[in-house]
Scaffold this motif. Structure first.
Motif, mmCIF file in Angstrom:
data_model
loop_
_atom_site.group_PDB
_atom_site.id
_atom_site.type_symbol
_atom_site.label_atom_id
_atom_site.label_comp_id
_atom_site.label_asym_id
_atom_site.label_seq_id
_atom_site.Cartn_x
_atom_site.Cartn_y
_atom_site.Cartn_z
ATOM 1 N N LEU A 51 0.727 -1.452 -0.171
ATOM 2 C CA LEU A 51 -0.217 -0.236 0.054
ATOM 3 C C LEU A 51 1.091 1.360 -0.291
ATOM 4 N N ARG A 52 1.882 1.032 0.928
ATOM 5 C CA ARG A 52 2.895 2.286 1.365
ATOM 6 C C ARG A 52 3.283 3.016 -1.086
ATOM 7 N N PRO A 100 0.321 11.267 -0.274
ATOM 8 C CA PRO A 100 0.749 11.361 1.680
ATOM 9 C C PRO A 100 0.617 9.858 2.480
ATOM 10 N N ALA A 101 -0.979 9.995 2.047
ATOM 11 C CA ALA A 101 -1.767 9.407 3.339
ATOM 12 C C ALA A 101 -3.184 8.369 2.496
ATOM 13 N N LEU A 132 -4.886 5.117 10.069
ATOM 14 C CA LEU A 132 -5.090 6.357 9.020
ATOM 15 C C LEU A 132 -2.837 5.241 8.943
ATOM 16 N N ILE A 133 -2.631 5.515 7.209
ATOM 17 C CA ILE A 133 -0.994 5.741 7.031
ATOM 18 C C ILE A 133 -0.438 6.507 6.160
ATOM 19 N N THR A 134 1.127 6.807 6.559
ATOM 20 C CA THR A 134 1.460 7.387 5.793
ATOM 21 C C THR A 134 2.456 6.857 5.611
ATOM 22 N N LEU A 171 -4.883 13.040 1.446
ATOM 23 C CA LEU A 171 -5.250 12.471 2.116
ATOM 24 C C LEU A 171 -6.590 11.921 1.481
ATOM 25 N N TRP A 172 -5.982 10.559 1.222
ATOM 26 C CA TRP A 172 -6.898 9.776 0.257
ATOM 27 C C TRP A 172 -8.279 9.016 1.060
#
Length: 123
Positions: free
Chosen positions: A10-11, A20-21, A44-46, A95-96
């Motif tokens: 995913l990153r 970015p996130a 919440l993923i960055t 933010l997605w």
């Protein structure tokens, strides 16, 4: 494939798209990415961090089931404020979010809570 590998993939997708996130609110996607099976929580993923935000009922289970994530407890009504602080601390301006799991009302609430963040729908 384990959750660490899924998080890595995913990153890579985020980096390739210049995002970015991402905020993951769908229960099936949350479980797939983190391993957390509780009924309350968002991810919440960055590029550098992965948070699982949940309420007091699930903190212990979240820590056990989602070791790749930092578990952050919210107090119920302040869930979006907590996420707003994480976004600000990480410097997220774009933010997605999972458009299939978010009502228009929820989207409007986020726009009000995080006016400095561009919300980008993803399926």
């Amino acid at each position: 494939m384990d959750t660490t590998a899924r998080l890595g993939r995913l990153r890579q997708e985020l980096a390739g798209a210049g995002a970015p996130a991402i905020l993951v609110t769908g229960p099936a996607n949350r479980a797939y990415l983190s391993g957390f099976t509780g009924s309350s929580g968002v991810l919440l993923i960055t590029a550098d961090a992965a948070w699982l935000v949940t309420d007091f009922r699930y903190v212990e289970a979240a820590r056990e089931q989602a070791p790749a994530f930092e578990v952050v407890q919210h107090g119920g009504r302040d869930q979006w404020e907590v996420i707003g602080r994480l976004l600000a601390g990480a410097g997220v301006k774009r933010l997605w979010f999972e458009s299939a799991h978010v009502s228009f009302g929820q989207y409007q609430e986020w726009r009000s809570a995080w006016p400095e963040v561009e919300l980008v729908p993803r399926e």
